[in-house]
Structure formats: structure tokens, C-alpha cells
Design a protein around this motif. Structure first.
Motif, PDB file in Angstrom:
ATOM      1  N   SER A 137      -0.391  -4.067   9.045  1.00 64.16           N
ATOM      2  CA  SER A 137      -0.724  -2.638   9.002  1.00 64.16           C
ATOM      3  C   SER A 137       0.504  -1.786   8.740  1.00 64.16           C
ATOM      4  CB  SER A 137      -1.361  -2.217  10.335  1.00 64.16           C
ATOM      5  OG  SER A 137      -0.455  -2.450  11.412  1.00 64.16           O
ATOM      6  N   ASP A 138       1.658  -2.435   8.546  1.00 65.24           N
ATOM      7  CA  ASP A 138       2.892  -1.691   8.300  1.00 65.24           C
ATOM      8  C   ASP A 138       3.838  -2.528   7.440  1.00 65.24           C
ATOM      9  OD1 ASP A 138       3.526  -3.698  10.105  1.00 65.24           O
ATOM     10  OD2 ASP A 138       4.990  -2.487  11.192  1.00 65.24           O
ATOM     11  N   ASN A 139       4.917  -1.900   7.014  1.00 65.81           N
ATOM     12  CA  ASN A 139       5.986  -2.594   6.283  1.00 65.81           C
ATOM     13  C   ASN A 139       7.264  -2.410   7.093  1.00 65.81           C
ATOM     14  OD1 ASN A 139       8.094  -3.420   4.618  1.00 65.81           O
ATOM     15  ND2 ASN A 139       7.208  -2.567   2.760  1.00 65.81           N
ATOM     16  N   PRO A 140       7.666  -3.412   7.872  1.00 66.83           N
ATOM     17  CA  PRO A 140       8.824  -3.255   8.763  1.00 66.83           C
ATOM     18  C   PRO A 140      10.154  -3.096   8.029  1.00 66.83           C
ATOM     19  CG  PRO A 140       8.130  -5.546   8.690  1.00 66.83           C
ATOM     20  CD  PRO A 140       7.086  -4.763   7.958  1.00 66.83           C
ATOM     21  N   ALA A 141      10.173  -3.356   6.735  1.00 69.27           N
ATOM     22  CA  ALA A 141      11.442  -3.284   5.993  1.00 69.27           C
ATOM     23  C   ALA A 141      11.584  -2.018   5.175  1.00 69.27           C
ATOM     24  CB  ALA A 141      11.562  -4.507   5.077  1.00 69.27           C
ATOM     25  N   ILE A 142      10.554  -1.176   5.166  1.00 72.72           N
ATOM     26  CA  ILE A 142      10.520  -0.071   4.208  1.00 72.72           C
ATOM     27  C   ILE A 142      11.652   0.942   4.404  1.00 72.72           C
ATOM     28  CG2 ILE A 142       8.985   1.436   5.549  1.00 72.72           C
ATOM     29  CD1 ILE A 142       7.550   2.033   2.843  1.00 72.72           C
ATOM     30  N   GLN A 143      12.099   1.145   5.644  1.00 75.66           N
ATOM     31  CA  GLN A 143      13.118   2.163   5.907  1.00 75.66           C
ATOM     32  C   GLN A 143      14.527   1.583   6.012  1.00 75.66           C
ATOM     33  OE1 GLN A 143      11.564   4.102   9.443  1.00 75.66           O
ATOM     34  NE2 GLN A 143      10.576   5.691   8.205  1.00 75.66           N
ATOM     35  N   ILE A 144      14.674   0.318   5.706  1.00 71.46           N
ATOM     36  CA  ILE A 144      15.994  -0.319   5.807  1.00 71.46           C
ATOM     37  C   ILE A 144      16.746  -0.145   4.490  1.00 71.46           C
ATOM     38  CG2 ILE A 144      17.226  -2.498   6.177  1.00 71.46           C
ATOM     39  CD1 ILE A 144      14.859  -3.413   7.864  1.00 71.46           C
ATOM     40  N   SER A 145      17.955   0.386   4.587  1.00 75.81           N
ATOM     41  CA  SER A 145      18.782   0.599   3.393  1.00 75.81           C
ATOM     42  C   SER A 145      19.551  -0.670   3.069  1.00 75.81           C
ATOM     43  CB  SER A 145      19.761   1.750   3.616  1.00 75.81           C
ATOM     44  OG  SER A 145      19.058   2.950   3.860  1.00 75.81           O
ATOM     45  N   ILE A 202      12.184  -9.264   0.582  1.00 73.22           N
ATOM     46  CA  ILE A 202      11.488  -9.068   1.858  1.00 73.22           C
ATOM     47  C   ILE A 202      10.634  -7.806   1.805  1.00 73.22           C
ATOM     48  CG2 ILE A 202      11.840  -8.546   4.314  1.00 73.22           C
ATOM     49  CD1 ILE A 202      14.391 -10.348   4.113  1.00 73.22           C
ATOM     50  N   LYS A 203      11.185  -6.727   1.245  1.00 77.57           N
ATOM     51  CA  LYS A 203      10.425  -5.475   1.129  1.00 77.57           C
ATOM     52  C   LYS A 203       9.183  -5.663   0.270  1.00 77.57           C
ATOM     53  CE  LYS A 203      13.969  -1.940   1.854  1.00 77.57           C
ATOM     54  NZ  LYS A 203      14.653  -0.752   1.269  1.00 77.57           N
ATOM     55  N   GLN A 204       9.352  -6.373  -0.833  1.00 77.05           N
ATOM     56  CA  GLN A 204       8.206  -6.590  -1.727  1.00 77.05           C
ATOM     57  C   GLN A 204       7.149  -7.470  -1.079  1.00 77.05           C
ATOM     58  OE1 GLN A 204       8.971  -7.072  -6.065  1.00 77.05           O
ATOM     59  NE2 GLN A 204      11.111  -7.184  -5.432  1.00 77.05           N
ATOM     60  N   ALA A 260       1.889  -7.698   1.566  1.00 72.02           N
ATOM     61  CA  ALA A 260       1.102  -8.022   2.764  1.00 72.02           C
ATOM     62  C   ALA A 260       0.323  -6.800   3.253  1.00 72.02           C
ATOM     63  CB  ALA A 260       2.020  -8.534   3.872  1.00 72.02           C
ATOM     64  N   PHE A 261       0.951  -5.616   3.166  1.00 68.57           N
ATOM     65  CA  PHE A 261       0.268  -4.383   3.570  1.00 68.57           C
ATOM     66  C   PHE A 261      -0.928  -4.105   2.659  1.00 68.57           C
ATOM     67  CE2 PHE A 261      -0.207   0.244   3.028  1.00 68.57           C
ATOM     68  CZ  PHE A 261      -0.526   0.607   4.331  1.00 68.57           C
ATOM     69  N   GLU A 262      -0.715  -4.270   1.340  1.00 66.29           N
ATOM     70  CA  GLU A 262      -1.795  -4.020   0.376  1.00 66.29           C
ATOM     71  C   GLU A 262      -2.944  -5.009   0.538  1.00 66.29           C
ATOM     72  OE1 GLU A 262       0.324  -4.271  -3.280  1.00 66.29           O
ATOM     73  OE2 GLU A 262       1.128  -2.221  -3.160  1.00 66.29           O
ATOM     74  N   GLU A 263      -2.609  -6.230   0.966  1.00 69.11           N
ATOM     75  CA  GLU A 263      -3.639  -7.257   1.164  1.00 69.11           C
ATOM     76  C   GLU A 263      -4.304  -7.148   2.529  1.00 69.11           C
ATOM     77  OE1 GLU A 263      -4.665  -9.772  -1.077  1.00 69.11           O
ATOM     78  OE2 GLU A 263      -3.591  -8.445  -2.451  1.00 69.11           O
ATOM     79  N   GLY A 264      -3.787  -6.283   3.394  1.00 70.05           N
ATOM     80  CA  GLY A 264      -4.364  -6.111   4.720  1.00 70.05           C
ATOM     81  C   GLY A 264      -3.903  -7.131   5.741  1.00 70.05           C
ATOM     82  N   TRP A 265      -2.840  -7.857   5.437  1.00 68.63           N
ATOM     83  CA  TRP A 265      -2.322  -8.850   6.384  1.00 68.63           C
ATOM     84  C   TRP A 265      -1.484  -8.193   7.472  1.00 68.63           C
ATOM     85  CZ3 TRP A 265      -0.095 -12.350   1.958  1.00 68.63           C
ATOM     86  CH2 TRP A 265      -1.161 -12.836   1.189  1.00 68.63           C
TER      87      TRP A 265
END
Length: 322
Positions: free
Chosen positions: A92-100, A78-80, A85-90
Motif C-alpha cells: 500500500s506504499d513505496n518505502p523508497a520513494i522519499q529516499i535521495s 529498489i524504487k522501481q 508492487a504498489f501498482e500491482e496492489g502487493w
């Protein structure tokens, strides 16, 4: 882009840009489709899901009884996906980035003693309904133990990699990465014997107008070679025949035995990393438990303060000066 196309685009990028292996792509696809289905049941989708949705999905996975390893893998997928999606511009954020993640339980790999491996090899030499099967089984086991290959690498070996009485075997591993692994004399002997029989069988097929296989271990499976599942069943048969517990014998156990036996006999971690095809030496470091046991035994048996005539704790009181 419509969210139902996110997964296919992500997988295509993983394959084209990072050279991800087929099995890795299949696992990512299964995990992301499950996440997509869960989002849909909760009336949301990839492009609108928030951090709380990802966290709730992970709780859902825990409630389903999934192991830590499975949950960690799903969160990684999911993080990847969201990073892509962020890199492709789909997004504007990554909602999973801070989830451990839940982390993975650190377990030492199951392995086999040298005597158990010897018994498995003997069982392979005697197992089979024909000479052809016995020779093939011997070659399979000798190659697996001599090289530490993954089972997928073993069963899909092209016959071209085994020509010319090779001292080194070229193995194509994860992500299409190639590595050279030396063959032991018993493995070279078993390989030469199997090649002789295999080539005779393929020549017979050619004369009958049938297609010739490019694989060392050809079969009538859809892939054209012996399947991982079939080899898994074979190795269980060898375990039963050799009086080794079938519960501790898998193709991967032989890979672990290859590494632990090398380390116990003096090989260094970097060499073992190369032979196993690990991208990171940290993956190989799990085998240091063998080295620790060997060093402990070395101290207990050879250190002057650990002799039999030492005191209860292995220490002698120093003699007083005369």
C-alpha cells in the motif's frame, strides 16, 4: 504473491511493457537479489521492509565500497520494484520513494583525438594472423567509428543489415529500438571487403553441411557472434600496436570519439542524439564541452579584441576623438 516471486514478475513486466534491454534486466536482477538477501539476513522481506530498512541497506552498500553509480543504480532498482508492487496492489506504499540517491559524479567522457583514431584504424588493418582476421578487424573498427554504435550493437549485427552496399545501416539498440545511421565511404569499403570473405567462408560451411550464421561477425561463442569481451581485448591490442595508451582505449571510447569529433566539426546535438540512440538529449549534452572549447578557440582567434596587438588582457583602449 510470495516475495520470492516479486523479482521475476517485475523483470517480466519491464521486458514486456517497457522493452527493457537484456543487460538492463540482468543488472536489475543482480541488484534486487542482493537487496533481497540483505533483507533476509535482517529478518525482513520485500513486503514488510520500511523506509529505514532501505536507508540502512544503502548505508551497507556504501560500507561495502560500492561506487556512487552502483549505489544510485541499486536504489533506482529498489524504487522501481516498490512502485511496481504498489501498482500491482502487493503493497500500500513505496518505502523508497522519499529516499535521495547518492547522485552520480559528473565526469566528462574519455575520448580520443582524430590522430589517435587514425592510428588505431591503421593498427586494425595490420593486426591479425590471417587476411581474414585483418579484414574483419578493419571492418569492426571502421563501422564502430563511422556509426558510434555500442559494442553490443556492433558484435551482434545481423548480416542482413549489411547487404546491398548500404549507405545507411539499420541498428537495433537498447529496448529493441531501431535507428538508421549513415556509413562513411571507408566504412562501406571495409564492409564490402569483409562481406566477400565472410560469405565465402559461410558457403564453405554450408557445403560441409554445417549451419550458416545469421551474424555479420560470426564466432563459435554461445551467442553465435563475436563477444564484447573478445572485441574489448582486440581493441587493447590495437592500442598497444598504435602507441596509444591502452588505458584510454575501450569500445565505448570510440563511441565518445565519434560524438565529440562530429560536434567539433559542426554537427548539432539533436543529430548526434539520433545517431547515438540516446532516448533523451540531456544524455548527449555531456559532449557540449567540445563545442565550448571550439567556440572559445573561435573567439580567441577571430575576435578583433583578441588580436596580438591588444593590451595584456586582450583589450585595446579606444582612441580618443580627434
Amino acid at each position: 504473491m510470495a516475495t520470492n516471486q516479486w523479482i521475476s514478475a517485475f523483470l517480466e513486466a519491464q521486458a514486456a511493457e517497457l522493452g527493457a534491454a537484456r543487460n538492463t534486466l540482468l543488472a536489475y536482477g543482480r541488484d534486487l537479489r542482493d537487496y533481497e538477501s540483505w533483507l533476509a539476513s535482517n529478518e525482513t522481506c520485500f513486503d514488510s521492509a520500511a523506509k529505514s530498512d532501505v536507508e540502512t541497506y544503502m548505508v551497507h552498500c556504501d560500507d561495502q565500497g560500492f561506487s556512487k553509480a552502483t549505489r544510485a543504480r541499486r536504489l533506482s532498482a529498489i524504487k522501481q520494484l516498490y512502485r511496481f508492487a504498489f501498482e500491482e496492489g502487493w503493497r500500500s506504499d513505496n518505502p523508497a520513494i522519499q529516499i535521495s540517491g547518492p547522485g552520480r559524479a559528473k565526469k566528462l567522457p574519455k575520448t580520443l583525438s582524430e590522430s589517435e583514431v587514425d592510428r588505431l584504424l591503421e593498427a586494425a588493418r595490420a593486426s591479425g594472423r590471417s587476411e581474414q582476421e585483418r579484414v574483419r578487424n578493419t571492418c569492426l573498427m571502421e563501422l564502430l567509428y563511422a556509426t558510434g554504435m555500442r559494442v553490443s550493437e556492433l558484435v551482434s549485427l545481423p548480416v542482413s543489415a549489411a547487404r546491398g552496399d548500404p549507405r545507411m545501416l539499420l541498428i537495433r539498440g537498447k529496448g529493441g529500438k531501431e535507428r538508421m545511421v549513415p556509413l562513411s565511404p571507408p566504412a562501406r569499403e571495409a564492409l564490402a571487403e569483409w562481406l566477400k570473405l565472410r560469405d565465402a567462408l559461410e558457403e564453405k560451411r554450408r557445403l560441409e553441411g554445417k549451419p550458416v550464421s545469421k551474424f555479420l561477425f560470426a564466432s563459435r561463442s554461445a551467442a553465435g557472434h563475436l563477444t564484447r569481451h573478445r572485441f574489448y581485448l582486440l581493441i587493447k591490442e590495437f592500442a598497444v600496436a598504435s602507441d596509444v595508451s591502452p588505458g584510454k582505449v575501450t569500445p565505448h571510447t570510440l563511441r565518445h570519439a565519434f560524438a565529440t569529433h562530429l560536434l567539433a566539426n559542426g554537427a548539432d546535438l539533436r543529430s548526434i542524439q539520433t545517431l547515438l540512440g540516446h532516448a533523451d538529449v540531456a544524455t548527449t549534452e555531456i559532449y557540449t564541452h567540445v563545442l565550448e572549447a571550439r567556440l572559445s578557440d573561435l573567439v580567441l582567434n577571430h575576435h578583433p579584441l583578441a588580436k596580438d596587438d591588444a593590451t595584456t588582457h586582450g583589450l585595446k583602449k579606444p582612441a580618443k576623438d580627434a
